[in-house]
Design a protein around this motif. Structure first.
Motif, PDB file in Angstrom:
ATOM      1  N   ALA A 123     -10.857  -3.200 -10.488  1.00  0.00           N
ATOM      2  CA  ALA A 123     -11.448  -3.829  -9.239  1.00  0.00           C
ATOM      3  C   ALA A 123     -12.846  -2.936  -9.079  1.00  0.00           C
ATOM      4  O   ALA A 123     -13.883  -3.288  -8.875  1.00  0.00           O
ATOM      5  CB  ALA A 123     -10.566  -3.533  -8.075  1.00  0.00           C
ATOM      6  N   GLU A 124     -12.862  -1.583  -9.472  1.00  0.00           N
ATOM      7  CA  GLU A 124     -13.920  -0.760  -9.177  1.00  0.00           C
ATOM      8  C   GLU A 124     -14.919  -0.848 -10.417  1.00  0.00           C
ATOM      9  O   GLU A 124     -16.187  -0.970  -9.957  1.00  0.00           O
ATOM     10  CB  GLU A 124     -13.312   0.753  -9.354  1.00  0.00           C
ATOM     11  N   THR A 125     -14.613  -1.102 -11.725  1.00  0.00           N
ATOM     12  CA  THR A 125     -15.381  -1.286 -12.896  1.00  0.00           C
ATOM     13  C   THR A 125     -15.830  -2.676 -13.170  1.00  0.00           C
ATOM     14  O   THR A 125     -17.004  -2.655 -13.750  1.00  0.00           O
ATOM     15  CB  THR A 125     -14.862  -0.524 -13.912  1.00  0.00           C
ATOM     16  N   GLU A 126     -15.126  -3.353 -12.780  1.00  0.00           N
ATOM     17  CA  GLU A 126     -15.602  -4.902 -13.334  1.00  0.00           C
ATOM     18  C   GLU A 126     -15.910  -5.820 -12.171  1.00  0.00           C
ATOM     19  O   GLU A 126     -16.571  -6.670 -12.208  1.00  0.00           O
ATOM     20  CB  GLU A 126     -14.215  -5.616 -14.183  1.00  0.00           C
ATOM     21  N   LEU A 127     -15.234  -5.860 -11.056  1.00  0.00           N
ATOM     22  CA  LEU A 127     -15.434  -6.454 -10.021  1.00  0.00           C
ATOM     23  C   LEU A 127     -16.124  -6.292  -8.790  1.00  0.00           C
ATOM     24  O   LEU A 127     -16.276  -7.052  -7.663  1.00  0.00           O
ATOM     25  CB  LEU A 127     -13.735  -6.876  -9.341  1.00  0.00           C
ATOM     26  N   GLY A 128     -16.756  -5.109  -8.812  1.00  0.00           N
ATOM     27  CA  GLY A 128     -17.497  -4.581  -7.876  1.00  0.00           C
ATOM     28  C   GLY A 128     -16.709  -4.334  -6.694  1.00  0.00           C
ATOM     29  O   GLY A 128     -17.528  -4.468  -5.508  1.00  0.00           O
ATOM     30  N   THR A 129     -15.450  -4.019  -6.527  1.00  0.00           N
ATOM     31  CA  THR A 129     -14.917  -3.875  -5.156  1.00  0.00           C
ATOM     32  C   THR A 129     -13.848  -2.734  -5.113  1.00  0.00           C
ATOM     33  O   THR A 129     -13.963  -1.950  -5.920  1.00  0.00           O
ATOM     34  CB  THR A 129     -14.268  -5.591  -4.549  1.00  0.00           C
ATOM     35  N   SER A 130     -12.705  -2.799  -4.255  1.00  0.00           N
ATOM     36  CA  SER A 130     -11.809  -1.948  -4.375  1.00  0.00           C
ATOM     37  C   SER A 130     -10.426  -2.152  -3.899  1.00  0.00           C
ATOM     38  O   SER A 130     -10.210  -3.311  -3.180  1.00  0.00           O
ATOM     39  CB  SER A 130     -12.337  -0.706  -3.548  1.00  0.00           C
ATOM     40  N   LEU A 131      -9.484  -1.698  -4.449  1.00  0.00           N
ATOM     41  CA  LEU A 131      -8.074  -1.869  -4.137  1.00  0.00           C
ATOM     42  C   LEU A 131      -7.501  -0.531  -3.933  1.00  0.00           C
ATOM     43  O   LEU A 131      -7.485   0.415  -4.689  1.00  0.00           O
ATOM     44  CB  LEU A 131      -7.446  -2.348  -5.175  1.00  0.00           C
ATOM     45  N   SER A 132      -7.064  -0.541  -2.686  1.00  0.00           N
ATOM     46  CA  SER A 132      -6.373   0.919  -1.957  1.00  0.00           C
ATOM     47  C   SER A 132      -5.024   0.603  -1.690  1.00  0.00           C
ATOM     48  O   SER A 132      -4.329  -0.483  -1.412  1.00  0.00           O
ATOM     49  CB  SER A 132      -7.189   1.358  -0.824  1.00  0.00           C
ATOM     50  N   TYR A 133      -4.212   1.729  -1.596  1.00  0.00           N
ATOM     51  CA  TYR A 133      -2.726   1.826  -1.366  1.00  0.00           C
ATOM     52  C   TYR A 133      -2.520   2.607  -0.116  1.00  0.00           C
ATOM     53  O   TYR A 133      -2.895   3.581  -0.133  1.00  0.00           O
ATOM     54  CB  TYR A 133      -2.006   2.248  -2.429  1.00  0.00           C
ATOM     55  N   ARG A 134      -1.700   2.075   0.682  1.00  0.00           N
ATOM     56  CA  ARG A 134      -1.279   2.647   1.876  1.00  0.00           C
ATOM     57  C   ARG A 134       0.368   2.295   1.948  1.00  0.00           C
ATOM     58  O   ARG A 134       1.009   1.515   2.114  1.00  0.00           O
ATOM     59  CB  ARG A 134      -1.773   2.213   3.195  1.00  0.00           C
ATOM     60  N   ARG A 135       1.011   3.626   1.873  1.00  0.00           N
ATOM     61  CA  ARG A 135       2.481   3.465   2.018  1.00  0.00           C
ATOM     62  C   ARG A 135       2.934   3.356   3.336  1.00  0.00           C
ATOM     63  O   ARG A 135       2.834   4.163   4.146  1.00  0.00           O
ATOM     64  CB  ARG A 135       3.156   4.878   1.359  1.00  0.00           C
ATOM     65  N   ILE A 136       3.864   2.352   3.375  1.00  0.00           N
ATOM     66  CA  ILE A 136       4.210   1.895   4.713  1.00  0.00           C
ATOM     67  C   ILE A 136       5.517   1.268   4.788  1.00  0.00           C
ATOM     68  O   ILE A 136       5.461   0.157   3.758  1.00  0.00           O
ATOM     69  CB  ILE A 136       3.022   1.509   5.838  1.00  0.00           C
ATOM     70  N   ASP A 137       6.467   1.500   5.766  1.00  0.00           N
ATOM     71  CA  ASP A 137       7.645   0.657   5.824  1.00  0.00           C
ATOM     72  C   ASP A 137       7.210  -0.262   6.930  1.00  0.00           C
ATOM     73  O   ASP A 137       6.913   0.110   8.142  1.00  0.00           O
ATOM     74  CB  ASP A 137       9.093   1.439   6.038  1.00  0.00           C
ATOM     75  N   VAL A 138       7.470  -1.736   6.797  1.00  0.00           N
ATOM     76  CA  VAL A 138       7.111  -2.588   7.787  1.00  0.00           C
ATOM     77  C   VAL A 138       7.872  -2.467   9.074  1.00  0.00           C
ATOM     78  O   VAL A 138       7.592  -2.782   9.937  1.00  0.00           O
ATOM     79  CB  VAL A 138       6.923  -4.046   7.358  1.00  0.00           C
ATOM     80  N   ARG A 139       8.795  -1.779   8.952  1.00  0.00           N
ATOM     81  CA  ARG A 139       9.761  -1.639  10.203  1.00  0.00           C
ATOM     82  C   ARG A 139       9.033  -0.483  11.148  1.00  0.00           C
ATOM     83  O   ARG A 139       9.563  -0.409  12.422  1.00  0.00           O
ATOM     84  CB  ARG A 139      11.379  -1.327   9.663  1.00  0.00           C
ATOM     85  N   ASP A 140       8.329   0.587  10.464  1.00  0.00           N
ATOM     86  CA  ASP A 140       7.832   1.606  11.217  1.00  0.00           C
ATOM     87  C   ASP A 140       6.406   1.060  11.967  1.00  0.00           C
ATOM     88  O   ASP A 140       5.180   0.940  11.483  1.00  0.00           O
ATOM     89  CB  ASP A 140       7.233   2.885  10.467  1.00  0.00           C
ATOM     90  N   VAL A 141       6.781   0.300  13.293  1.00  0.00           N
ATOM     91  CA  VAL A 141       5.665  -0.471  13.724  1.00  0.00           C
ATOM     92  C   VAL A 141       4.523   0.543  14.574  1.00  0.00           C
ATOM     93  O   VAL A 141       3.509   0.030  14.007  1.00  0.00           O
ATOM     94  CB  VAL A 141       6.175  -1.098  15.164  1.00  0.00           C
ATOM     95  N   ASP A 142       4.769   1.821  14.745  1.00  0.00           N
ATOM     96  CA  ASP A 142       3.586   2.470  15.239  1.00  0.00           C
ATOM     97  C   ASP A 142       2.568   3.129  14.044  1.00  0.00           C
ATOM     98  O   ASP A 142       1.668   3.008  14.196  1.00  0.00           O
ATOM     99  CB  ASP A 142       4.171   3.927  15.816  1.00  0.00           C
ATOM    100  N   GLN A 143       3.412   3.317  13.086  1.00  0.00           N
ATOM    101  CA  GLN A 143       2.526   3.812  11.898  1.00  0.00           C
ATOM    102  C   GLN A 143       1.812   2.501  11.319  1.00  0.00           C
ATOM    103  O   GLN A 143       0.702   2.527  10.751  1.00  0.00           O
ATOM    104  CB  GLN A 143       3.342   4.594  10.554  1.00  0.00           C
ATOM    105  N   LEU A 144       2.494   1.090  11.240  1.00  0.00           N
ATOM    106  CA  LEU A 144       2.007   0.057  10.830  1.00  0.00           C
ATOM    107  C   LEU A 144       0.662  -0.168  11.585  1.00  0.00           C
ATOM    108  O   LEU A 144      -0.393  -0.534  10.991  1.00  0.00           O
ATOM    109  CB  LEU A 144       2.883  -0.905  11.050  1.00  0.00           C
ATOM    110  N   ASN A 145       0.592  -0.212  12.832  1.00  0.00           N
ATOM    111  CA  ASN A 145      -0.434  -0.482  13.875  1.00  0.00           C
ATOM    112  C   ASN A 145      -1.616   0.749  13.479  1.00  0.00           C
ATOM    113  O   ASN A 145      -2.542   0.308  13.624  1.00  0.00           O
ATOM    114  CB  ASN A 145       0.028  -0.308  15.106  1.00  0.00           C
ATOM    115  N   ALA A 146      -1.220   1.950  13.503  1.00  0.00           N
ATOM    116  CA  ALA A 146      -2.037   3.121  13.021  1.00  0.00           C
ATOM    117  C   ALA A 146      -2.926   2.758  11.899  1.00  0.00           C
ATOM    118  O   ALA A 146      -4.134   3.050  11.668  1.00  0.00           O
ATOM    119  CB  ALA A 146      -1.332   4.327  13.114  1.00  0.00           C
ATOM    120  N   ILE A 147      -1.940   2.280  10.407  1.00  0.00           N
ATOM    121  CA  ILE A 147      -2.778   2.266   9.367  1.00  0.00           C
ATOM    122  C   ILE A 147      -3.703   0.970   9.481  1.00  0.00           C
ATOM    123  O   ILE A 147      -5.138   0.972   8.878  1.00  0.00           O
ATOM    124  CB  ILE A 147      -1.718   2.047   8.109  1.00  0.00           C
ATOM    125  N   VAL A 148      -3.448  -0.295  10.158  1.00  0.00           N
ATOM    126  CA  VAL A 148      -4.226  -1.291  10.214  1.00  0.00           C
ATOM    127  C   VAL A 148      -5.558  -1.008  10.879  1.00  0.00           C
ATOM    128  O   VAL A 148      -6.541  -1.330  10.546  1.00  0.00           O
ATOM    129  CB  VAL A 148      -3.414  -2.450  10.985  1.00  0.00           C
TER     130      VAL A 148
END
Length: 328
Positions: A123-148
């Motif tokens: 993504a960074e070297t060829e496509l000119g964009t980015s892929l990022s990772y955020r660890r989250i369990d979708v059952r943790d609604v408060d953290q999910l909303n904070a990350i989004v």
């Protein structure tokens, strides 16, 4: 046939070219554009559209565009993909990157699969964009909303979501425990719902609309022969119905909601299942019209289509891609 097609008189050809310079507008479209709009927000104009954007009452024309399929262009779009540490979610994330999107992968795994690093570098070297990772369990609604919210604040926008996080459990209905059933529903239904809600709130906040795609399954439409998973199938049926209801509520904000229902996909988990039940490797392909199983890569186009403006008039729909399994 080809020689016959080339026998168009030059005068006629010139006339057709001159007509192509005139904006295409029929009496029907004039009437439609005069109707009151149901909502004001909507996605920005598709790349290189010569007239007003979708949701303005005018349909943009791509006639004689100098680019190829510009409505699939996702450059500058911010898209989240849950369950994208591996498997189908990661494959679809790569497709969005190739279309130009900035992609965030959400997953509960501490470390994503080795393929993630390769795709991130590409993504960074060829496509000119980015892929990022955020660890989250979708059952943790408060953290999910904070990350989004954090992601939306960083980019000043939120354009799309593919909700691919989900689990599977094969247990006969007479043996299924309430605890296991609740666990299945908490991830496959409530987790999907809350992820879509978190993203839609940001879309409403910025007022630009967007596209939400929920990964369901053909198992939400049919009962799988020889695969005993009542809670999973019920959860995927719920996802399909959830998609319709969210579409009906959020259309007023220019937010489209659709579902994808894949058939059997050969993944690492399925390969492990074949080791345990070797007969399924032979039987499953016989249950669809193409006589084979699918690969995760065969759903790339569906992801790009539904997130992009190529599907601008599609909402509340289920895109079933199952090799004809449910069409017998």
């Amino acid at each position: 046939m080809s020689s016959t097609l080339r026998l168009v008189p030059r005068a006629t050809s010139r006339e057709l070219r001159s007509r192509s310079q005139v904006p295409f507008l029929t009496q029907a479209s004039r009437t439609f554009s005069a109707l009151p709009r149901l909502h004001t927000p909507g996605p920005p104009a598709p790349p290189d559209a010569k007239s007003a954007a979708l949701y303005n009452g005018n349909t943009p024309s791509y006639f004689e565009t100098t680019k190829r399929l510009p409505e699939f262009n996702l450059v500058d779009k911010v898209v989240l993909v849950s369950g994208a540490a591996r498997g189908l979610g990661l494959v679809q994330a790569e497709a969005l990157l190739e279309a130009g999107a900035t992609v965030y992968a959400l997953d509960r795994l501490e470390t994503p699969s080795p393929d993630f690093s390769r795709i991130k570098k590409r993504a960074e070297t060829e496509l000119g964009t980015s892929l990022s990772y955020r660890r989250i369990d979708v059952r943790d609604v408060d953290q999910l909303n904070a990350i989004v919210t954090e992601i939306a604040d960083k980019h000043g926008r939120m354009d799309g979501l593919i909700a691919a996080a989900g689990i599977q459990q094969e247990t006969p209905a007479l043996e299924y425990s309430a605890k296991d059933s609740d666990y299945m529903m908490s991830i496959n239904v409530t987790g999907v719902f809350m992820t879509a809600q978190a993203v839609a709130r940001q879309m409403v906040r910025f007022g630009d609309g967007g596209s939400v795609v929920l990964i369901a399954s053909m198992s939400g439409t049919v009962a799988n022969r020889g695969l005993i998973c009542p809670a999973y199938n019920a959860s995927k049926a719920a996802v399909i119905q959830l998609g319709r209801n969210l579409a009906s509520e959020w259309g007023q904000y220019g937010i489209r909601v659709n579902t994808i229902s894949p058939g059997y996909i050969v993944t690492a988990m399925v390969e492990a299942l074949f080791e345990k039940f070797p007969e399924r490797r032979e039987e499953w392909p016989k249950q669809n019209m193409l006589g084979r199983l699918s690969r995760p890569e065969e759903y790339r186009g569906a992801a790009a289509f539904l997130i992009s403006d190529a599907s601008s008039f599609m909402t509340g729909s289920d895109l079933r891609i199952d090799g004809g399994h449910a069409a017998w």
